[in-house]
Write an enzyme that holds these catalytic residues in place. Sequence first.
Site, short mmCIF file in Angstrom:
data_model
loop_
_atom_site.label_atom_id
_atom_site.label_comp_id
_atom_site.label_asym_id
_atom_site.label_seq_id
_atom_site.Cartn_x
_atom_site.Cartn_y
_atom_site.Cartn_z
N PHE A 141 0.86 -1.19 0.00
CA PHE A 141 0.00 0.00 0.00
C PHE A 141 0.89 1.24 0.00
CE2 PHE A 141 -2.32 3.60 1.64
CZ PHE A 141 -3.44 3.57 0.85
N ASP A 226 9.22 2.96 2.15
CA ASP A 226 8.03 3.72 2.52
C ASP A 226 7.81 3.58 4.03
OD1 ASP A 226 5.49 4.65 3.10
OD2 ASP A 226 4.53 3.75 1.35
N LYS A 255 2.48 11.19 7.17
CA LYS A 255 1.56 11.03 8.30
C LYS A 255 1.95 11.82 9.54
CE LYS A 255 -1.22 7.32 6.77
NZ LYS A 255 -0.81 6.23 5.88
C1 PLP Z 1 -1.00 6.27 4.36
C2 PLP Z 1 0.07 5.66 3.56
C3 PLP Z 1 0.40 6.15 2.28
C4 PLP Z 1 -0.37 7.26 1.60
O1 PLP Z 1 -0.34 8.44 2.32
P1 PLP Z 1 -1.49 9.57 2.09
O2 PLP Z 1 -1.07 10.71 2.96
O3 PLP Z 1 -2.79 8.96 2.46
O4 PLP Z 1 -1.44 9.92 0.63
C5 PLP Z 1 1.46 5.56 1.62
N1 PLP Z 1 2.14 4.52 2.16
C6 PLP Z 1 1.86 4.03 3.38
C7 PLP Z 1 2.66 2.92 3.94
C8 PLP Z 1 0.80 4.57 4.11
O5 PLP Z 1 0.49 4.05 5.31
#
Ligand code: PLP
Length: 399
Positions: A141, A226, A255
């Site tokens: 994700f 990520d 985040k």
């Molecule tokens: C939340 C998340 C995203 C996307 O971030 P947004 O601010 O919602 O665009 C990407 N990668 C991971 C692992 C996430 O938890």
Amino acid sequence: MGLTQDLLKLGDRYGARNYKPLPVVLDRGEGAWVWDVDGKKYLDLLSAYSALNFGHSHPELVKVFQAQAAKLALCSRAFQSEELLHFCREMSEFCGMEATLPMNSGTEAIETALKVTRKWGALVKKVAENQANIVVMANNFHGRSITVISFSTEPIYRDHFGPYTPGFRIVPFGDAKALRQACDKNTIGVLLEPIQAEAGILIPSVGYLPEVRKICDEFRCLMILDEIQTGLSRTGREFCFQHESAKPDILVVGKSLGGGLMPVSAILTSRAVIDVIQPGEHGSTFGGNPLASAIARRSLKLLRELKLSERAEEIGRRVQKQLAELKSEKVRIVRGQGALLGIELHPSAGGARQYCEKLAEVGVLCKETHDHVVRIAPPLTIDFNDLHWGIERIIQVLR
Ligand SMILES: *Cc1c(COP(=O)(O)O)cnc(C)c1O
């Protein structure tokens, strides 16, 4: 419950139905607690998927927010702001990287990482135009943009949004051998999460991340990590890769960097990699604005002042210990690292959603992840007595 029901009707009538939220309409929050429009109080054990590591409206962050908003909130990237320049240095030093490129959402930061990697592949690795590939993981994700969902393996994220962006190869997560087989001379990057949170808190075996690091070195491609959800102390280290010192070439953060007040994201990398991007080639109206920079700077300091990594580890220990008392045939396994935890239920339990709905009724907010996992990711600032109270409710509901 009167006001809640009326407001939910507004959403039905005027909102898009792209979420299936619990029937709770919130009015205010403080620390780990939130109140709905009818005055009912809940413990937030989801923390907006780690965006609320500091809890709701942390007073130190609100103070900075208000002061900076009144002073200089936005100035466009046509000019510099003092806050942005300090932020770039402090962020880079915090992460042990050479340079920072700020964006807003996590998705944008991932897009930025992919663009930088492609440009690096063309200019530095000198892969022929349109021949480069980036290897990604099944069940990943990384956000919701067209390119990012192009390499999702989740039909619900992907179906009917084509045509898709080419140039990605998908391998199973946690399988170093499959990764090595998928790489070739045209591989310019490997993109992964250190723990697959959205996929149900999937933790690879010890040694996997260092092995990915090694493979990226062998094939001379960029390791893109990520840490949007796992970063900034959630797993008991400031970054999850520090558990095994598998430092990436590009680190993606988001985040909780915005302190729970606004979207702030960034990629961090080396001078040599970031310099493939020249003026005009990439940008964002709001990326790195003075308000965002001020909040992010304070967030980085605050997380050390509050010792959030140690707290995350302690939260994980306490939750695991307390849940060990839960002897229920519904529970398959409890897993997690630090304060990123999941309770996986047996399919015979009938899905995690109904338990999250029951938990909301008794004042605890959790969210199912996929069909069978109840995710527990409290604000890292949570009071341990409140945490104990919340886990007690979970145990009761699962019994
Ligand atoms: C939340 C998340 C995203 C996307 O971030 P947004 O601010 O919602 O665009 C990407 N990668 C991971 C692992 C996430 O938890």
